[in-house]
Every structure is written in structure tokens, then in C-alpha cells.
Design an enzyme around this catalytic site. Sequence first.
Site, PDB file in Angstrom:
ATOM      1  N   ASP A  17     -23.600   1.579  63.427  1.00 37.67           N
ATOM      2  CA  ASP A  17     -25.118   1.678  63.568  1.00 37.67           C
ATOM      3  C   ASP A  17     -25.958   1.034  62.225  1.00 37.67           C
ATOM      4  O   ASP A  17     -26.758   1.986  62.033  1.00 37.67           O
ATOM      5  CB  ASP A  17     -25.897   2.825  64.207  1.00 37.67           C
ATOM      6  CG  ASP A  17     -25.162   3.410  65.107  1.00 37.67           C
ATOM      7  OD1 ASP A  17     -24.623   2.605  66.167  1.00 37.67           O
ATOM      8  OD2 ASP A  17     -24.903   4.540  65.464  1.00 37.67           O
ATOM      9  N   GLU A 198     -31.545  -0.102  73.709  1.00 34.28           N
ATOM     10  CA  GLU A 198     -31.636   0.653  72.497  1.00 34.28           C
ATOM     11  C   GLU A 198     -31.643   0.000  71.306  1.00 34.28           C
ATOM     12  O   GLU A 198     -31.878  -1.103  71.272  1.00 34.28           O
ATOM     13  CB  GLU A 198     -30.282   1.417  72.715  1.00 34.28           C
ATOM     14  CG  GLU A 198     -28.980   0.757  72.502  1.00 34.28           C
ATOM     15  CD  GLU A 198     -27.817   1.737  72.781  1.00 34.28           C
ATOM     16  OE1 GLU A 198     -27.836   3.006  73.035  1.00 34.28           O
ATOM     17  OE2 GLU A 198     -26.871   1.071  73.020  1.00 34.28           O
TER      18      GLU A 198
END
Length: 546
Positions: A17, A198
Site C-alpha cells: 500500500d 479502494e
Amino acid sequence: MPQDTIPNPILRGFNPDPSIVRVGDDYYIATSTFEWFPGVQIHQSRDLVNWRLLTRPLTRPSQLNMLGAPDGCGVWAPCLTHANDRFWLIYTDVKRYGRTTVGGASGASLRDFHNYLVTADAIEGPWSDPVHLNSSGFDPSLFHDDDGRKWLLNQLWDHRPGRNRFAGIVAQQYDPAAQALVGERRNIFPGTALGLTEAPHLYKRDGWYHLITAEGGTGFGHAVTMARSRTLEGPYEPHPDGPVLTARDRPHAALQRAGHADLVETPDGRTWMAYLCGRPLPNRGRCVLGRETAIQPMAWGEDGWLRTRDGSGDPELAPPSPGLQPAPWPAGLEWEDFDGLDLPIDFQWLRSPFPDELFSLVARPGWLRLFGRESIGSTFRQALVARRQQAFCYSARTVMDFAPAHFQQAAGLVCYYGASKFHYLFVSRDDEHGRHLRVMSALPDSPQADAFTAPIPLPDDGLVHLRVEVDYERLRFAFSLDGEAWTWLPEMFDASILSDEATAPGAPAFTGAFVGMACQDTSGTGLPADFDGFGYVERAYAAKVG
């Protein structure tokens, strides 16, 4: 001379991430740490080729307390930005995820995501206490618009039965003076047909707002998608090519699971994309190194859309370097002797913001003392200190001073992913075998949930040297009483279980393999184990054992 190519991944081992930012000549990448403490890893580079782990900003109980958080929860998807002469770090603290569906497949899907903001004048800190922003979903991101306003974006979670759980990307203005969100929350982008929308990040270029998202899930169907709008609140037009970067349906790609990206510009105006990826084991297809971070240059087309250099959308294993002045960092130590007052930066522990309850570097100078706490796999006070596995093949060893009195006391060397996935070479004692050594394995994909090897008797006292050798999916343990003559356990263990892919259906699996030291005393007396250093060496395939 500048290096010609960048060897991807740039952040190896569990570093997912990525959020990237440039401040002057320095580049910083923040990555998720999940249930490992301290929270958020920040790496630094000056040439986009060489990176070093610089700091972890969430160090205090007021910033992060993950006691009781299930595996796969904790700190998700940090967003690191720089504006108004300060650093802004946003992160999600996940309290509940995984198997929490109520009423079957069509029922509610209950999750708890809390989004916070901390700031600092310098990247090394000190970082502020957190401001709670919202709890409506995960993957928060802060956008600093050129009119001075700031906007929070995040994925919206819809728990209601029969609904799309990934309900789109919402935006709301943030007021720094009030330290609060203001105005109306708007759903600005419902996502594309890939679904599972997302990881939003927003950028402004040539009068367009460009929204980058991750879609398709964080497994082998992962993808980077983009959309744009003339206004921040939309509507957003999806990229005409579909995913901008992905390895889905591309088994030829060396970097799989590519997605969850962020953009940065070099001083010459070129755009680079940092993104997560995974490298499957050649024989098993499992990513024992977890989700890693890669980077590659991108190109803006005449139509104003971003694409990979060749337009293919493929992740690049060896992209060309930006040609910046090389800025290598000192090599890491192959042996940590624990002579300092602080835990070496490569090491972390699980969940607790109270490290003094778990370990000490001053109780016995030159040694790491672990206080026997709860059982291995506990989600509360577990004395386990470990570092990431960052190569397919490595050797690790330690030397331990530990005198257990009974079977409820144990300590040793552990290869660990989570409570249901580990191989643990430990020393304990019982009436039948005296002080002895054996391996306990937690096996997530076997009818036998856990397994023990036969006990190996040890002398009643004295140091025990412990060692592990990992070659791809093969794992071997050894021990020694003098550090020179090693006895290899006859069993070959499956290292591939220490991966996202080896998991029970529905269980979260987002982290990576660690190797380190652990100590338990489930009788509650806190018997310690002392470790006189820890060695970790990455190496070529096929170490000779036995």
C-alpha cells in the site's frame, strides 16, 4: 555513474500500500504495517533506486493501540503528503475484519475502520497525537487543492445485506483550524466494472482532477484504475483503456498482484508510479514475501491520460532509472548484537504500545530479554520480536539463554506470519523429557491444524544456538550447544504456508513472513529468555544443510 535500471521491487518483503511523496531532493514512501508495532514504515531515497527504512511514526499509545486486534487488522494504507511546510500522515486503524458476516452470505458484513491524521514538521518527528476523521471506510487519503482547501477521500464500506460492500469513493472537506471534517460527504466515484474499489488518491493536472484507485481485490486480480473530472466532486470519467497497470490475466508478468498505486513527479516533470506487487514462489504460486512495493516511470498521452511507457499496462521488473545522482545507503548489518538502548529498526513486535511489558535491552546489557507472556498467536500481550523475510532464500540464527521450569514456559526461534501460520523451534521442559527442544507448526491449510515434532533432550542448563535455513518453500531448523557443531532436525517444513495465499476461506491475509524470537510463560510468572544477538543473511538458492 547513475544506475541504468531499478531492480523491482524496491521495498522487498512485507511493504504494501505505498504512498509516495517528494520533498526537495528526498523521496519518502509510507507503507502499511497492520498488527505490527510501531505503526507505518517510512522509507527514504534520493535517487528512486536506493532506499532505506528511516522511521516508524506511530510509537505512542495515544497514536496507536492494537491490543486485541485480530490478525490482518491494525494499520492499513497510510497516505503521506507534504503541504504548508509540514508532513501529513493519514492511516486507518482496523479493529474488526475477516469473518464477521452476520446472517450468512446475504447478511450484514460488519467492519470497524477508524481513520486518523497525524502531522509533523520533520519526517523523523515528533508526530502529533491523532485527530479522528471518520470511520466510514478504509484507505483514507488527503488531497491538498491549489485553492488551499484540503479534502479527505476514502473507500466507503456498506455493511447492509445485499449491497455492494465497496460502495465507492467519498470525499469531504477537512478544516485544519477546526481539525475536523466539514460540509457534506459526497460519493464522487462508484468504481468500474472490476469492482472492489479502494485506495483513492487525487491529483490535479492541466485543469483535470485525476482519481487513481485500486480495483479487483488485492490478490492476483488486482489493478490500478484511473478516472478524471473537471471538478473535484465529479462526475468522473473512467480511463478509456481500462486498468492503467495490472498483472491480472497476465501469467507472464514477474510482478503479480499489481495495484494500490500512488504518483510522484521528479524535478524534471516526469511521473512515476509506486505500487504494491507480489512475487509468487515458482513451485507453489504463493507470495511468501507478502505484498511488496515497486516503482516505474509512466507517460502522459496527448489525450491527457496516464499510461505505462509502452501502453501495455504491464508492471516492469527492471524499469529505467531516472538518472539521478546515485545515493546508496550503508548496508544493513548481518548480525545485530543488541548492544544499543533501542531495538534495531528492522525489528518490530505485535500490537502492544507498551514494549516494556514485552522486552528489555537494559535488563541484561548486550542481550535482548523477552519476558514470558501469553501464548504464541495471542492478540494481546505476546513477547515476539521479529524482522521481515525479504528474500526467498535466507539464513537466520540466534543464541538463547533460557531455563524453563515446566511445560508452560517456552522460548525460541520462530518463522511467523500469524496465529494460524508459523513454524516455531522452541525450548521447554517437562517431567518426562527434562529440558528439551521441538518444533510446533500452525498449519492453515491442513486437516491437522497444528503439529509437533518429537522432543530432543537438551542439557539442563547452558546456551542453545538456534538456526533456520529457508530456500523458497523448504525450511529446515538446526540447533547447537557451542555455535559450531550443528544438529539438523530431520523434518523438512513447508515455508509456503507463511503467505497470504495459504489461509482459511474468508480470513484476512495481507501481511508477510517474519523471522525472530519469542517467549511464552502461560503460568503467569513472566520467566524471561535472553538472546545474545540475531543474524539474518540473504543468500543464493540451495544452502548446504546437514
